[in-house]
Design an enzyme around this catalytic site. Structure first.
Site, PDB file in Angstrom:
ATOM      1  N   LYS A  24       0.805  -1.224   0.000  1.00  0.00           N
ATOM      2  CA  LYS A  24       0.000   0.000   0.000  1.00  0.00           C
ATOM      3  C   LYS A  24       0.838   1.274   0.000  1.00  0.00           C
ATOM      4  O   LYS A  24       0.420   2.300  -0.516  1.00  0.00           O
ATOM      5  CB  LYS A  24      -0.951   0.003   1.199  1.00  0.00           C
ATOM      6  CG  LYS A  24      -2.001  -1.093   1.088  1.00  0.00           C
ATOM      7  CD  LYS A  24      -3.384  -0.598   1.429  1.00  0.00           C
ATOM      8  CE  LYS A  24      -4.435  -1.596   1.002  1.00  0.00           C
ATOM      9  NZ  LYS A  24      -4.333  -2.876   1.721  1.00  0.00           N
TER      10      LYS A  24
ATOM     11  N   GLU B 222      -9.467   6.864   3.602  1.00  0.00           N
ATOM     12  CA  GLU B 222     -10.353   5.925   4.282  1.00  0.00           C
ATOM     13  C   GLU B 222      -9.513   4.728   4.696  1.00  0.00           C
ATOM     14  O   GLU B 222      -8.471   4.459   4.092  1.00  0.00           O
ATOM     15  CB  GLU B 222     -11.451   5.461   3.332  1.00  0.00           C
ATOM     16  CG  GLU B 222     -11.046   4.332   2.360  1.00  0.00           C
ATOM     17  CD  GLU B 222     -10.008   4.708   1.316  1.00  0.00           C
ATOM     18  OE1 GLU B 222      -9.834   5.920   1.083  1.00  0.00           O
ATOM     19  OE2 GLU B 222      -9.361   3.811   0.747  1.00  0.00           O
TER      20      GLU B 222
ATOM     21  N   SER C  26       1.629  -9.882  -0.830  1.00  0.00           N
ATOM     22  CA  SER C  26       1.299  -8.453  -0.771  1.00  0.00           C
ATOM     23  C   SER C  26       1.652  -7.801   0.562  1.00  0.00           C
ATOM     24  O   SER C  26       1.848  -6.588   0.622  1.00  0.00           O
ATOM     25  CB  SER C  26      -0.187  -8.238  -1.074  1.00  0.00           C
ATOM     26  OG  SER C  26      -0.991  -9.030  -0.216  1.00  0.00           O
TER      27      SER C  26
END
Ligand SMILES: *Cc1c(COP(=O)(O)O)cnc(C)c1O
Length: 402
Positions: A88, A110, A388
């Site tokens: 991310k 968010e 990930s």
């Protein structure tokens, strides 16, 4: 493979937002196009990815897992070792840098599980931007350590008490804030979702994963992989890995969704799973619809409400999926499957014990699919699995289930 018209991927995508947001989207689109073509912007981002995030992340040969499964050679793309422990940060840094360029000193974001909130708060701390993160009350209670992390990083975490008090309600509030404060605020969206230009922009910022993996596998093996596997929540880590390989028709790709307690249980987040043919009333069904500004498949109740989804991994627990995925599925370029919570936990254990890598629960969905497929593939074939993120954030969940 470019979006045909303004953010459309086939019939999916687009810009379904209130009139008041259109100027902000247009401003963002223009600023992004200019930044994308600007070598200074790209050089600054590359420099941060290298010296701050720790890129390139390694591509590791999983020797013991390969031997154990007795089929294809398995390589792992290691986003788990990126700063903050997941992919991310790639997107958060890219957008924060863009916001700074646009002269917007304030970021709203968010978060569901808190991973994107932590990524955003980190990027804002690094670049000196103000950061407000909207988070559902239910999620805040479930993810205390991440709330504290964001606060420690200087972000303000705002509790969202409306609706189901989870991710989709947090997105609504972040959008509301953006509309109100658009002059000085950028909305830092965390996946390949939302109105154009977000799905394209987030994919571009994550495509560094696949660009690296492509070069790394060519260096290690001298040829391209036969299969890529990645988990699909909103779809950013998977699109990030897949994108650089899309023109290579011989490279197959599988996206793995959250099968939760099984499709027939109605407790899952597998938007692309074939509908079950049981005579019991389906609790939810994926249908074409609009959520958070984009048209894609959305899990809905029989009367058309957004369904409550379930996954053991918070990062895959979302009722819709990025529009580019929906399109590439129609095109037959990417296929989709799912892993259940039980299969995911077994995959966590196997990867931990054979490779010394504790994957995030999200990533373990991809590992579960690798475990199913590897034995069916020839020994001289190659598979790349995207890890990930790392599993540290999920230890409590793992402890209570394993
Ligand atoms: C958020 C998250 C995901 C799911 O999001 P995508 O946009 O589908 O990548 C997957 N893995 C990890 C570790 C995450 O934090």
């Amino acid at each position: 493979m470019m979006p045909q018209t303004k953010g459309k991927f086939g019939t999916y995508g687009g810009q379904f937002v209130p009139e008041t947001l259109m100027p902000a989207l247009a401003e963002l689109e223009t600023a992004y196009e200019i930044a994308k073509a600007d070598q200074n912007f790209q050089a600054e981002l590359s420099h941060l990815l290298k010296t701050y995030v720790g890129r390139p992340t390694p591509l590791s040969f999983a020797k013991r897992l390969t031997n154990h499964l007795g089929g294809t050679k398995i390589y792992l793309k290691r986003e788990d070792v990126a700063h903050t422990g997941a992919h991310k940060i790639n997107n958060a840094l890219g957008q924060a840098l863009l916001a700074k360029r646009m002269g917007k000193p304030r970021i709203v974001a968010e978060t569901g599980a808190g991973q994107h909130g932590v990524g955003s708060a980190t990027a804002c701390a690094l670049l000196g931007l103000q950061c407000v993160v909207y988070m559902g009350e239910v999620d805040m209670a479930r993810q205390r350590p991440n709330v504290f992390r964001m606060q420690l990083l200087g972000a303000e975490v705002r509790a969202v008490g409306s609706g189901s008090r989870t991710l989709k309600d947090a997105i609504n509030e972040a959008i509301r804030d953006w509309v109100t404060n658009v002059r000085d605020t950028h909305y830092l969206l965390g996946s390949v979702l939302g109105p154009h230009p977000y799905p394209t922009m987030v994919r571009d910022f994550q495509s560094v994963i696949g660009l690296e993996a492509r070069a790394q596998i060519l260096e290690a093996e001298g040829h391209l992989p036969d299969l890529l596997i990645a988990c699909v929540g909103g779809g950013s880590n998977s699109m990030g890995l897949f994108h650089a390989f899309l023109p290579d028709q011989a490279v197959a790709m599988v996206g793995v969704e959250a099968g939760g307690c099984g499709i027939e249980s109605g407790k899952h987040a597998a938007r692309f799973a074939p509908p079950i043919s049981s005579n019991s009333r389906p609790m939810m069904e994926a249908r074409l619809g609009v959520l958070h500004g984009t048209k894609s498949y959305i899990l809905q109740t029989p009367d058309g409400q957004i369904a409550e989804t379930h996954s053991i991994s918070a990062g895959l627990d979302y009722p819709s999926v990025g529009p580019e995925h929906a399109w590439l599925r129609d095109e037959g370029r990417i296929s989709y499957t799912y892993a259940t919570d039980t299969e995911t936990l077994a995959a966590v254990k196997l990867l931990s014990q054979l490779e010394g890598i504790i994957p995030a629960l999200e990533s373990a969905h991809a590992v579960a699919e690798a475990i199913k497929r590897a034995p069916t593939m020839p020994r001289d074939s190659l598979m790349v699995v995207n890890i990930s993120g790392r599993g540290d954030k999920d230890l409590d969940t793992m402890i209570s289930h394993l």
